[in-house]
Design a protein around this motif. Structure first.
Motif, PDB file in Angstrom:
ATOM      1  N   MET A 183      12.680  42.486  91.279  1.00 18.81           N
ATOM      2  CA  MET A 183      11.673  41.761  90.520  1.00 18.81           C
ATOM      3  C   MET A 183      11.452  42.461  89.174  1.00 18.81           C
ATOM      4  SD  MET A 183      11.113  39.346  92.639  1.00 18.81           S
ATOM      5  CE  MET A 183       9.727  38.431  92.105  1.00 18.81           C
ATOM      6  N   ASN A 184      10.916  41.696  88.242  1.00 21.58           N
ATOM      7  CA  ASN A 184      10.753  42.251  86.904  1.00 21.58           C
ATOM      8  C   ASN A 184       9.297  42.210  86.422  1.00 21.58           C
ATOM      9  OD1 ASN A 184      10.378  39.562  86.247  1.00 21.58           O
ATOM     10  ND2 ASN A 184      12.393  39.307  85.353  1.00 21.58           N
ATOM     11  N   VAL A 185       9.092  42.745  85.248  1.00 23.12           N
ATOM     12  CA  VAL A 185       7.752  42.847  84.658  1.00 23.12           C
ATOM     13  C   VAL A 185       7.117  41.470  84.494  1.00 23.12           C
ATOM     14  CG1 VAL A 185       6.528  43.522  82.547  1.00 23.12           C
ATOM     15  CG2 VAL A 185       8.237  45.056  83.556  1.00 23.12           C
ATOM     16  N   ALA A 186       7.916  40.468  84.178  1.00 21.42           N
ATOM     17  CA  ALA A 186       7.396  39.107  84.019  1.00 21.42           C
ATOM     18  C   ALA A 186       6.701  38.631  85.292  1.00 21.42           C
ATOM     19  CB  ALA A 186       8.524  38.152  83.633  1.00 21.42           C
ATOM     20  N   SER A 187       7.177  39.079  86.462  1.00 23.26           N
ATOM     21  CA  SER A 187       6.555  38.703  87.735  1.00 23.26           C
ATOM     22  C   SER A 187       5.127  39.223  87.821  1.00 23.26           C
ATOM     23  CB  SER A 187       7.360  39.268  88.911  1.00 23.26           C
ATOM     24  OG  SER A 187       8.676  38.805  88.879  1.00 23.26           O
ATOM     25  N   ILE A 188       4.913  40.431  87.343  1.00 20.96           N
ATOM     26  CA  ILE A 188       3.562  41.014  87.359  1.00 20.96           C
ATOM     27  C   ILE A 188       2.670  40.301  86.349  1.00 20.96           C
ATOM     28  CG2 ILE A 188       2.197  43.082  86.874  1.00 20.96           C
ATOM     29  CD1 ILE A 188       4.524  44.744  87.980  1.00 20.96           C
ATOM     30  N   THR A 206       9.969  45.618  78.480  1.00 21.65           N
ATOM     31  CA  THR A 206      10.001  44.191  78.169  1.00 21.65           C
ATOM     32  C   THR A 206       9.771  43.397  79.448  1.00 21.65           C
ATOM     33  OG1 THR A 206      12.362  43.876  78.576  1.00 21.65           O
ATOM     34  CG2 THR A 206      11.714  44.609  76.355  1.00 21.65           C
ATOM     35  N   ASP A 207       9.551  42.098  79.308  1.00 18.00           N
ATOM     36  CA  ASP A 207       9.382  41.212  80.463  1.00 18.00           C
ATOM     37  C   ASP A 207      10.570  41.291  81.418  1.00 18.00           C
ATOM     38  OD1 ASP A 207       6.924  40.164  79.793  1.00 18.00           O
ATOM     39  OD2 ASP A 207       7.699  38.266  79.029  1.00 18.00           O
ATOM     40  N   ALA A 208      11.745  41.514  80.870  1.00 18.22           N
ATOM     41  CA  ALA A 208      12.972  41.494  81.673  1.00 18.22           C
ATOM     42  C   ALA A 208      13.217  42.796  82.438  1.00 18.22           C
ATOM     43  CB  ALA A 208      14.166  41.193  80.771  1.00 18.22           C
ATOM     44  N   PRO A 247       2.945  49.571  77.598  1.00 16.35           N
ATOM     45  CA  PRO A 247       2.854  48.297  76.888  1.00 16.35           C
ATOM     46  C   PRO A 247       4.144  47.490  77.055  1.00 16.35           C
ATOM     47  CG  PRO A 247       2.170  50.118  75.480  1.00 16.35           C
ATOM     48  CD  PRO A 247       2.814  50.715  76.691  1.00 16.35           C
ATOM     49  N   VAL A 248       3.984  46.187  77.178  1.00 15.12           N
ATOM     50  CA  VAL A 248       5.114  45.266  77.257  1.00 15.12           C
ATOM     51  C   VAL A 248       5.281  44.669  75.862  1.00 15.12           C
ATOM     52  CG1 VAL A 248       6.057  43.237  78.412  1.00 15.12           C
ATOM     53  CG2 VAL A 248       4.480  44.758  79.646  1.00 15.12           C
ATOM     54  N   THR A 249       6.505  44.685  75.363  1.00 16.54           N
ATOM     55  CA  THR A 249       6.730  44.194  74.007  1.00 16.54           C
ATOM     56  C   THR A 249       7.773  43.079  73.983  1.00 16.54           C
ATOM     57  OG1 THR A 249       8.442  45.859  73.570  1.00 16.54           O
ATOM     58  CG2 THR A 249       6.174  46.417  72.946  1.00 16.54           C
ATOM     59  N   LYS A 300       6.359  43.430  69.170  1.00 14.96           N
ATOM     60  CA  LYS A 300       4.925  43.145  69.261  1.00 14.96           C
ATOM     61  C   LYS A 300       4.469  43.244  70.713  1.00 14.96           C
ATOM     62  CE  LYS A 300       4.904  40.179  65.225  1.00 14.96           C
ATOM     63  NZ  LYS A 300       4.634  38.845  64.700  1.00 14.96           N
ATOM     64  N   VAL A 301       3.257  43.721  70.910  1.00 18.33           N
ATOM     65  CA  VAL A 301       2.719  43.894  72.256  1.00 18.33           C
ATOM     66  C   VAL A 301       2.336  42.538  72.849  1.00 18.33           C
ATOM     67  CG1 VAL A 301       0.355  44.380  71.454  1.00 18.33           C
ATOM     68  CG2 VAL A 301       1.106  45.205  73.666  1.00 18.33           C
ATOM     69  N   THR A 302       2.806  42.304  74.095  1.00 17.17           N
ATOM     70  CA  THR A 302       2.528  41.038  74.782  1.00 17.17           C
ATOM     71  C   THR A 302       1.826  41.240  76.122  1.00 17.17           C
ATOM     72  OG1 THR A 302       4.705  41.023  75.838  1.00 17.17           O
ATOM     73  CG2 THR A 302       4.507  39.886  73.712  1.00 17.17           C
TER      74      THR A 302
END
Length: 143
Positions: A1-6, A84-86, A105-107, A111-113
């Motif tokens: 799983m990846n950061v986008a899942s969180i 990153t999200d991925a 931080p997720v970028t 840019k921070v997202t």
């Protein structure tokens, strides 16, 4: 799983401040939002640093209470590790362990997202383990 899942369940809300913000105001923002770190960003959303509770304790331990009168730029961590999200959740956990920090931080395109905390990762891992255990129980009961 990846950061986008969180981030899909947590959301992409990020508390940011300017590098000129006083450390005392940073403390107030941390308390108001019940968070452990704040991303320091410019007007375009590019990360300039990050300030955590640990950074604040270190500053006060070194300079005493007068540290609270300093701009956050003098105290923040300027070399920020991001993801990153991925990125996989395991990769983010490895970064946190290696760097001994609790917020990443997720970028996207510089840019921070979003921000992922160790608490977010632990919550995700527990939910994942519970889901796998339930699937195993379901499989066993079918046989």
């Amino acid at each position: 799983m990846n950061v986008a899942s969180i981030l899909s369940t947590k959301g992409h809300d990020v508390i940011t401040e300017k590098s000129t913000t006083l450390l005392s105001d940073i403390c107030t923002t941390l308390a108001e939002h019940k968070i452990g770190a704040i991303v320091i960003a410019d007007d375009a959303g590019h990360i300039e640093g990050i300030i955590s509770e640990r950074d604040i304790v270190k500053a006060i331990g070194t300079s005493g209470p007068t540290a609270l009168e300093k701009p956050v730029s003098e105290v923040m961590t300027k070399s920020v590790v991001t993801c990153t999200d991925a990125d996989s959740v395991n990769a983010v956990m490895a970064k946190m362990s290696a760097g001994r920090f609790r917020h990443v931080p997720v970028t996207d395109d510089g840019k921070v997202t979003g921000v992922i905390s160790i608490g977010d990762v632990v919550k995700f891992k527990i939910a994942q383990a519970e889901m796998e255990a339930e699937q195993m129980r379901s499989y066993i009961s079918m046989t």
